[in-house]
Design a protein around this motif. Structure first.
Motif, PDB file in Angstrom:
ATOM      1  N   UNK A   1     -12.965  50.835   8.512  1.00 40.03           N
ATOM      2  CA  UNK A   1     -11.961  49.918   9.029  1.00 40.03           C
ATOM      3  C   UNK A   1     -12.148  49.682  10.535  1.00 40.03           C
ATOM      4  N   UNK A   2     -12.720  50.661  11.212  1.00 40.22           N
ATOM      5  CA  UNK A   2     -12.974  50.558  12.650  1.00 40.22           C
ATOM      6  C   UNK A   2     -13.719  49.264  12.983  1.00 40.22           C
ATOM      7  N   UNK A   3     -14.844  49.023  12.317  1.00 43.73           N
ATOM      8  CA  UNK A   3     -15.660  47.837  12.606  1.00 43.73           C
ATOM      9  C   UNK A   3     -14.926  46.549  12.276  1.00 43.73           C
ATOM     10  N   UNK A   4     -14.191  46.548  11.180  1.00 44.75           N
ATOM     11  CA  UNK A   4     -13.424  45.357  10.779  1.00 44.75           C
ATOM     12  C   UNK A   4     -12.393  45.004  11.833  1.00 44.75           C
ATOM     13  N   UNK A   5     -11.634  46.003  12.290  1.00 49.77           N
ATOM     14  CA  UNK A   5     -10.577  45.739  13.268  1.00 49.77           C
ATOM     15  C   UNK A   5     -11.140  45.388  14.637  1.00 49.77           C
ATOM     16  N   UNK A   6     -12.239  46.004  15.019  1.00 44.98           N
ATOM     17  CA  UNK A   6     -12.880  45.642  16.288  1.00 44.98           C
ATOM     18  C   UNK A   6     -13.331  44.185  16.247  1.00 44.98           C
ATOM     19  N   UNK A   7     -13.915  43.778  15.151  1.00 46.84           N
ATOM     20  CA  UNK A   7     -14.349  42.385  15.001  1.00 46.84           C
ATOM     21  C   UNK A   7     -13.156  41.432  15.058  1.00 46.84           C
ATOM     22  N   UNK A   8     -12.085  41.775  14.362  1.00 47.37           N
ATOM     23  CA  UNK A   8     -10.892  40.918  14.372  1.00 47.37           C
ATOM     24  C   UNK A   8     -10.297  40.801  15.772  1.00 47.37           C
ATOM     25  N   UNK A   9     -10.243  41.910  16.493  1.00 45.56           N
ATOM     26  CA  UNK A   9      -9.728  41.858  17.872  1.00 45.56           C
ATOM     27  C   UNK A   9     -10.613  40.963  18.735  1.00 45.56           C
ATOM     28  N   UNK A  10     -11.928  41.096  18.606  1.00 46.70           N
ATOM     29  CA  UNK A  10     -12.853  40.260  19.375  1.00 46.70           C
ATOM     30  C   UNK A  10     -12.703  38.784  19.016  1.00 46.70           C
ATOM     31  N   UNK A  11     -12.379  38.498  17.760  1.00 44.60           N
ATOM     32  CA  UNK A  11     -12.207  37.109  17.336  1.00 44.60           C
ATOM     33  C   UNK A  11     -11.131  36.401  18.150  1.00 44.60           C
ATOM     34  N   UNK A  12     -10.136  37.141  18.634  1.00 41.72           N
ATOM     35  CA  UNK A  12      -9.064  36.529  19.430  1.00 41.72           C
ATOM     36  C   UNK A  12      -9.526  36.106  20.816  1.00 41.72           C
ATOM     37  N   UNK A  13     -10.763  36.414  21.182  1.00 41.28           N
ATOM     38  CA  UNK A  13     -11.325  35.986  22.460  1.00 41.28           C
ATOM     39  C   UNK A  13     -12.355  34.870  22.267  1.00 41.28           C
ATOM     40  N   UNK A  14     -12.537  34.433  21.039  1.00 43.00           N
ATOM     41  CA  UNK A  14     -13.577  33.468  20.670  1.00 43.00           C
ATOM     42  C   UNK A  14     -12.940  32.116  20.330  1.00 43.00           C
ATOM     43  N   UNK A  15     -13.337  31.080  21.043  1.00 40.09           N
ATOM     44  CA  UNK A  15     -12.761  29.746  20.848  1.00 40.09           C
ATOM     45  C   UNK A  15     -12.896  29.259  19.407  1.00 40.09           C
ATOM     46  N   UNK A  16     -13.974  29.632  18.750  1.00 38.58           N
ATOM     47  CA  UNK A  16     -14.177  29.219  17.356  1.00 38.58           C
ATOM     48  C   UNK A  16     -12.960  29.585  16.500  1.00 38.58           C
ATOM     49  N   UNK A  17     -12.365  30.731  16.757  1.00 43.03           N
ATOM     50  CA  UNK A  17     -11.229  31.201  15.969  1.00 43.03           C
ATOM     51  C   UNK A  17      -9.890  30.757  16.550  1.00 43.03           C
ATOM     52  N   UNK A  18      -9.711  30.933  17.857  1.00 41.33           N
ATOM     53  CA  UNK A  18      -8.394  30.658  18.440  1.00 41.33           C
ATOM     54  C   UNK A  18      -8.083  29.173  18.566  1.00 41.33           C
ATOM     55  N   UNK A  19      -9.055  28.320  18.281  1.00 43.53           N
ATOM     56  CA  UNK A  19      -8.790  26.877  18.256  1.00 43.53           C
ATOM     57  C   UNK A  19      -8.552  26.393  16.824  1.00 43.53           C
ATOM     58  N   UNK A  20      -8.541  27.311  15.873  1.00 44.46           N
ATOM     59  CA  UNK A  20      -8.393  26.986  14.453  1.00 44.46           C
ATOM     60  C   UNK A  20      -6.983  27.357  13.989  1.00 44.46           C
ATOM     61  N   UNK A  21      -6.123  26.360  13.880  1.00 51.76           N
ATOM     62  CA  UNK A  21      -4.716  26.588  13.505  1.00 51.76           C
ATOM     63  C   UNK A  21      -4.604  27.312  12.165  1.00 51.76           C
ATOM     64  N   UNK A  22      -5.435  26.953  11.202  1.00 53.54           N
ATOM     65  CA  UNK A  22      -5.380  27.603   9.881  1.00 53.54           C
ATOM     66  C   UNK A  22      -5.733  29.084   9.987  1.00 53.54           C
ATOM     67  N   UNK A  23      -6.762  29.401  10.775  1.00 55.35           N
ATOM     68  CA  UNK A  23      -7.147  30.800  10.942  1.00 55.35           C
ATOM     69  C   UNK A  23      -6.014  31.583  11.600  1.00 55.35           C
ATOM     70  N   UNK A  24      -5.435  31.022  12.658  1.00 62.41           N
ATOM     71  CA  UNK A  24      -4.336  31.704  13.345  1.00 62.41           C
ATOM     72  C   UNK A  24      -3.150  31.918  12.409  1.00 62.41           C
TER      73      UNK A  24
END
Length: 113
Positions: A1-24
């Motif tokens: 779970x460590x790697x999964x959660x680290x990746x998810x936290x990093x995703x919040x710093x990536x425009x690809x994800x934080x510009x996607x209303x559906x993902x948010x």
């Protein structure tokens, strides 16, 4: 779970994800709350609107990432970030129902004592 959660936290710093209303909408729990580094409190809608205003990746590095299982469906995450020469201690609570959702996040500025 460590790697999964680290990746998810990093995703919040990536425009690809934080510009996607559906993902948010999918990743933030409906009862999500945040106490931001500004000290302001945000709910899911506020956080989504704030992140959707970003126009580039957020230049944030994660240090000292820790992940603790609370129970079989929830985890507590701690780490430090540095932004504009200031360090912040961040805490997140993630829940699985059945997909992973961010339930809570807080960023507190670290001060030299």
């Amino acid at each position: 779970m460590y790697d999964t959660l680290l990746t998810l936290e990093k995703d919040f710093f990536n425009l690809q994800y934080i510009s996607d209303r559906e993902w948010l909408d999918k990743i933030l729990h409906d009862d999500f709350r945040e106490c931001g580094r500004s000290g302001k409190l945000f709910d899911k809608f506020d956080t989504m609107e704030e992140l959707l205003q970003c126009d580039s990746d957020r230049d944030i590095v994660i240090c000292g990432f820790e992940c603790v299982e609370i129970n079989s469906n929830s985890w507590l995450v701690h780490y430090i970030t540095e932004i504009e020469g200031k360090q912040y201690y961040r805490t997140s609570v993630w829940v699985r129902e059945p997909d992973m959702k961010l339930f809570f996040h807080q960023a507190t500025e670290l001060k030299n004592i």
